[in-house]
Write a protein that holds these residues in place. Structure first.
Motif, short mmCIF file in Angstrom:
data_model
loop_
_atom_site.label_atom_id
_atom_site.label_comp_id
_atom_site.label_asym_id
_atom_site.label_seq_id
_atom_site.Cartn_x
_atom_site.Cartn_y
_atom_site.Cartn_z
N THR A 54 41.28 52.80 51.33
CA THR A 54 39.98 52.14 51.18
C THR A 54 39.63 51.97 49.71
N PHE A 113 36.39 49.36 56.63
CA PHE A 113 35.34 49.90 55.77
C PHE A 113 34.91 48.88 54.72
N GLN A 124 32.97 46.20 56.53
CA GLN A 124 31.68 46.74 56.96
C GLN A 124 30.69 46.82 55.80
N SER A 125 31.19 47.06 54.60
CA SER A 125 30.29 47.09 53.45
C SER A 125 29.64 45.73 53.22
N VAL A 170 28.19 53.94 55.57
CA VAL A 170 28.72 52.94 54.62
C VAL A 170 27.57 52.27 53.88
N PRO A 184 31.80 52.68 51.25
CA PRO A 184 32.98 52.84 52.12
C PRO A 184 33.86 54.03 51.78
N THR A 214 32.36 57.36 53.08
CA THR A 214 32.47 57.47 54.53
C THR A 214 33.90 57.78 54.95
#
Length: 371
Positions: free
Chosen positions: A116, A206, A209-210, A278, A283, A286
């Motif tokens: 990530t 991740f 999702q951010s 997040v 990210p 998390t």
């Protein structure tokens, strides 16, 4: 006020620990039903469908006053999020769990924070300053984690526990033991490759999702939509690979409980919680809690399911965790340096403002005398 602020700061930590525990239980249940012969894609479809049904009403009523307009761009983000975070990721992880073990699969999840972090660099979500100790630590931690992942993949090692065959193996794995050593090695390799792909996809989630959290900050609604897309994707993929309708029939209480629990908790509340974390902490923060899943899964996996823990898995996991926390130390160091820099700049600004006020007052006092 200070106590409330401190409590708010700890909420993401507590949330991620709880999420990891719930994920560990999900992994154990999934391993159980997969060993009993349940189809991967059918399980994913049921799981995501349950998640959609569970979260949709909550999102509709809970977020109806704060929900922004759902644009085609946001839908595109959520569709991609479903691919990399729901359907394909779960498929590869389930394949990896079936061919290896739940504990071993969780060991690969330890790579998620590093991947990530690496993926976040091009998007400038994360930065690296090689001149600082924090920046060098982040690079060193990443390299160590990759080395640990290679150790996990390439070196299996001797078993660390001895279980009776009758207890140690589920029915399908008992049959696998009868296979030739080359066949077992092939299954292990396929499982490792599946876990690598799943880990890369999970890390990508991740990052996506951010972006989703910034444009559509409604965790329940976004997770429900993502689960809906994921269920459709998994169903289409399942129907394209197998036309046997009998695989869609749930057999026994364990399969029903697994589908309900993994849907409502694993793909439902856990994803909502991660999306919230997040949004709050980013990210990498998390993803950094991923190693806890392995530890918690091992607490159930070894004594209850009598899964085997190999030396390579243990050593690789230790190396990955060491690298991970070197990376996190570096990240924390950079955050502290940045905070100190901001505080210093704020102090200088206040001093300049004070000097300006003194000069202004002096001018005001001297001006009448000049007149």
């Amino acid at each position: 006020m200070a106590e409330l602020k401190s409590c708010a700061e700890w909420k993401p930590f507590i949330a991620m620990i709880a999420i990891d525990f719930l994920f560990a239980v999900v992994n154990i249940l999934l391993k159980k039903v997969l060993d009993e012969g349940m189809n991967h894609l059918v399980l994913i479809t049921f799981r995501l469908s349950i998640s959609t049904i569970f979260l949709a009403p909550i999102g509709y009523f809970w977020e109806r006053n704060s929900r922004p307009k759902l644009t085609p761009r946001i839908l595109c983000y959520l569709f991609c999020s479903a691919i990399v975070g729901a359907s394909l990721t779960q498929y590869f992880f389930l394949l990896g769990i079936q061919y290896t073990s739940a504990t071993f699969a969780c060991a690969f999840v330890n790579m998620v924070p590093v991947l990530t972090f690496i993926m976040a660099l091009p998007f400038r979500i994360e930065t690296v300053n090689l001149k600082s100790n924090g920046g060098r630590a982040k690079i060193l931690g990443s390299v160590i984690c990759v080395g640990g992942a290679l150790l996990l993949t390439l070196y299996k090692g001797m078993p660390l526990f001895k279980h009776p065959r009758s207890q140690a193996l589920a029915p399908t794995m008992a049959n696998a033991i009868k296979l030739s050593s080359s066949r077992r090695a092939e299954r292990w390799t396929i499982g490792c490759l599946a876990l690598i792909v799943g880990t890369m996809l999970w890390s990508s989630w991740f990052i996506i999702q951010s972006h989703v959290g910034k444009r559509y900050p409604c965790q329940y609604s976004s997770t429900a939509i993502m689960s809906f897309f994921g269920a459709i994707q998994s169903a289409l993929l399942s129907l394209s690979t197998s036309r046997d309708l009998s695989i869609w029939v749930l057999r026994g209480k364990v399969e029903i409980i697994t589908v309900l629990y993994s849907g409502m908790i694993g793909s439902g509340l856990c994803y909502v919680g991660m999306a919230w974390c997040v949004k709050k902490r980013g990210p990498v923060f998390t993803a950094a809690f991923s190693p806890l899943v392995q530890i918690m899964a091992a607490m159930f996996d070894i004594p209850i399911l009598h899964e085997q823990l190999n030396l390579g898995s243990l050593l690789g996991s230790i190396v990955v965790i060491i690298g991970l926390y070197i990376l996190l130390w570096g990240k924390n160091k950079e955050v502290q340096n940045y905070a100190s820099k901001i505080a210093q700049e704020a102090k200088e600004i206040r001093e300049q403002e004070t000097q300006l006020q003194v000069i202004t007052v002096s001018c005001d006092l001297s001006c009448p005398e000049a007149k």
